[in-house]
Design a protein around this motif. Structure first.
Motif, mmCIF file in Angstrom:
data_model
loop_
_atom_site.group_PDB
_atom_site.id
_atom_site.type_symbol
_atom_site.label_atom_id
_atom_site.label_comp_id
_atom_site.label_asym_id
_atom_site.label_seq_id
_atom_site.Cartn_x
_atom_site.Cartn_y
_atom_site.Cartn_z
ATOM 1 N N PRO A 155 0.814 -1.220 0.000
ATOM 2 C CA PRO A 155 0.000 0.000 0.000
ATOM 3 C C PRO A 155 0.849 1.273 0.000
ATOM 4 O O PRO A 155 0.512 2.246 -0.683
ATOM 5 C CB PRO A 155 -0.829 -0.137 1.275
ATOM 6 N N ALA A 156 1.959 1.269 0.741
ATOM 7 C CA ALA A 156 2.823 2.455 0.780
ATOM 8 C C ALA A 156 3.444 2.723 -0.585
ATOM 9 O O ALA A 156 3.552 3.880 -1.020
ATOM 10 C CB ALA A 156 3.917 2.268 1.826
ATOM 11 N N GLN A 157 3.850 1.672 -1.296
ATOM 12 C CA GLN A 157 4.402 1.836 -2.642
ATOM 13 C C GLN A 157 3.335 2.340 -3.609
ATOM 14 O O GLN A 157 3.613 3.169 -4.488
ATOM 15 C CB GLN A 157 4.989 0.514 -3.126
ATOM 16 N N PHE A 158 2.118 1.841 -3.447
ATOM 17 C CA PHE A 158 1.004 2.323 -4.269
ATOM 18 C C PHE A 158 0.803 3.819 -4.040
ATOM 19 O O PHE A 158 0.659 4.598 -4.990
ATOM 20 C CB PHE A 158 -0.272 1.552 -3.921
ATOM 21 N N GLN A 159 0.789 4.234 -2.778
ATOM 22 C CA GLN A 159 0.572 5.638 -2.442
ATOM 23 C C GLN A 159 1.663 6.514 -3.049
ATOM 24 O O GLN A 159 1.388 7.587 -3.600
ATOM 25 C CB GLN A 159 0.533 5.831 -0.928
ATOM 26 N N GLU A 160 2.890 6.050 -2.983
ATOM 27 C CA GLU A 160 3.994 6.822 -3.545
ATOM 28 C C GLU A 160 3.887 6.917 -5.064
ATOM 29 O O GLU A 160 4.105 7.987 -5.649
ATOM 30 C CB GLU A 160 5.329 6.169 -3.166
ATOM 31 N N LYS A 161 3.527 5.827 -5.712
ATOM 32 C CA LYS A 161 3.452 5.792 -7.169
ATOM 33 C C LYS A 161 2.352 6.699 -7.712
ATOM 34 O O LYS A 161 2.543 7.416 -8.691
ATOM 35 C CB LYS A 161 3.225 4.359 -7.654
ATOM 36 N N PHE A 162 1.187 6.681 -7.051
ATOM 37 C CA PHE A 162 0.032 7.399 -7.589
ATOM 38 C C PHE A 162 -0.268 8.705 -6.853
ATOM 39 O O PHE A 162 -1.162 9.450 -7.263
ATOM 40 C CB PHE A 162 -1.199 6.487 -7.597
ATOM 41 N N ARG A 211 -1.435 -6.149 -9.283
ATOM 42 C CA ARG A 211 -2.171 -6.802 -10.367
ATOM 43 C C ARG A 211 -3.555 -6.221 -10.590
ATOM 44 O O ARG A 211 -4.073 -6.273 -11.719
ATOM 45 C CB ARG A 211 -2.302 -8.313 -10.079
ATOM 46 N N HIS A 212 -4.176 -5.678 -9.547
ATOM 47 C CA HIS A 212 -5.544 -5.194 -9.700
ATOM 48 C C HIS A 212 -5.720 -3.717 -9.350
ATOM 49 O O HIS A 212 -6.281 -2.957 -10.147
ATOM 50 C CB HIS A 212 -6.487 -6.061 -8.854
ATOM 51 N N LEU A 213 -5.227 -3.300 -8.188
ATOM 52 C CA LEU A 213 -5.456 -1.910 -7.781
ATOM 53 C C LEU A 213 -4.600 -0.939 -8.595
ATOM 54 O O LEU A 213 -5.117 0.051 -9.146
ATOM 55 C CB LEU A 213 -5.209 -1.766 -6.282
ATOM 56 N N ALA A 214 -3.299 -1.192 -8.718
ATOM 57 C CA ALA A 214 -2.454 -0.315 -9.532
ATOM 58 C C ALA A 214 -2.808 -0.424 -11.011
ATOM 59 O O ALA A 214 -2.811 0.579 -11.741
ATOM 60 C CB ALA A 214 -0.974 -0.641 -9.322
ATOM 61 N N ASP A 215 -3.124 -1.636 -11.460
ATOM 62 C CA ASP A 215 -3.506 -1.835 -12.858
ATOM 63 C C ASP A 215 -4.741 -1.005 -13.211
ATOM 64 O O ASP A 215 -4.869 -0.503 -14.332
ATOM 65 C CB ASP A 215 -3.766 -3.317 -13.107
ATOM 66 N N SER A 216 -5.638 -0.855 -12.247
ATOM 67 C CA SER A 216 -6.833 -0.026 -12.454
ATOM 68 C C SER A 216 -6.526 1.456 -12.274
ATOM 69 O O SER A 216 -6.996 2.301 -13.037
ATOM 70 C CB SER A 216 -7.933 -0.449 -11.478
ATOM 71 N N ALA A 217 -5.730 1.782 -11.248
ATOM 72 C CA ALA A 217 -5.440 3.188 -10.936
ATOM 73 C C ALA A 217 -4.721 3.904 -12.070
ATOM 74 O O ALA A 217 -4.899 5.109 -12.277
ATOM 75 C CB ALA A 217 -4.619 3.276 -9.653
ATOM 76 N N GLN A 218 -3.907 3.165 -12.844
ATOM 77 C CA GLN A 218 -3.188 3.817 -13.939
ATOM 78 C C GLN A 218 -4.136 4.369 -15.014
ATOM 79 O O GLN A 218 -3.770 5.259 -15.768
ATOM 80 C CB GLN A 218 -2.190 2.850 -14.574
#
Length: 201
Positions: A3-10, A48-55
């Motif tokens: 989750p922390a990496q997701f937050q940083e990326k997006f 696979r799902h949350l970042a793939d959708s967030a992009q």
């Protein structure tokens, strides 16, 4: 991805990340009963799902008021886009158990999502600025569905895998359209198609 990496990326807010964490927890809880995603991808849910959708969010045109997500399944990408800030998202999912899951996640996260537990062909949705679909069907089916729902000037956002170019070839003689291709950030073989100016030949 954590989750922390997701937050940083997006660059999402803490509040938004917490909503996505609630979403992820519900998905893990419901998945054994209704098979929302495969167990192998559940192990890397954030990528696979949350970042793939967030992009997909960065490709949604400014001023979008209504997004219709076809065959929403577990809510990718439509429910993620609602949590990230798309104003009004309509999720079309004919499986009543998956629709119940979507309704519950929308409730607990406060996402601006309306669930339509019907087949795409009979869905009564508002005229859409954007139509999205992920891992649902080939363009030969998606384009007629989307064309019937899009407002003039609307766009389609379709994440695709290795078959993207073959699918485009299959519809080039039937449809006029403007095609933009964006490389997937989560799948080296993936492409996100943004299709506009769609009309049958």
């Amino acid at each position: 991805m954590t989750p922390a990496q997701f937050q940083e990326k997006f660059g999402v807010s803490r509040e938004t990340l917490e909503k996505l964490e609630v979403y992820a927890a519900h998905l893990r809880k419901w998945n054994p009963a209704i098979n929302l995603v495969s167990n192998t991808t559940l192990e890397d849910l954030w990528s696979r799902h949350l970042a793939d959708s967030a992009q997909v969010f960065s490709l949604v045109p400014d001023g979008t008021k209504v997004l219709v997500d076809l065959g929403s399944g577990a809510g990718f990408p439509g429910l993620v886009l609602a949590i990230l800030g798309v104003r009004s998202v309509h999720l079309v999912e004919s499986d009543v158990r998956k629709a119940a899951f979507l309704r519950e996640v929308a409730r607990v996260t406060g996402a601006p999502a309306t669930i339509h537990p019907v087949r795409i062909e009979v869905a009564d949705v508002p005229e859409a600025d954007v139509v999205s679909a992920r891992a649902l069907a080939e363009l030969t089916l998606l384009l007629p569905w989307a064309h019937g729902m899009l407002r003039p000037g609307g766009v389609c956002l379709f994440p695709k895998g290795r078959t993207a170019e073959d699918e485009l070839t299959a519809v080039k003689d039937s449809w006029n359209m403007r095609i933009e291709r964006f490389p997937s950030q989560t799948d080296p073989a993936g492409t996100i198609l943004r299709i506009s100016d769609l009309s049958p030949k």
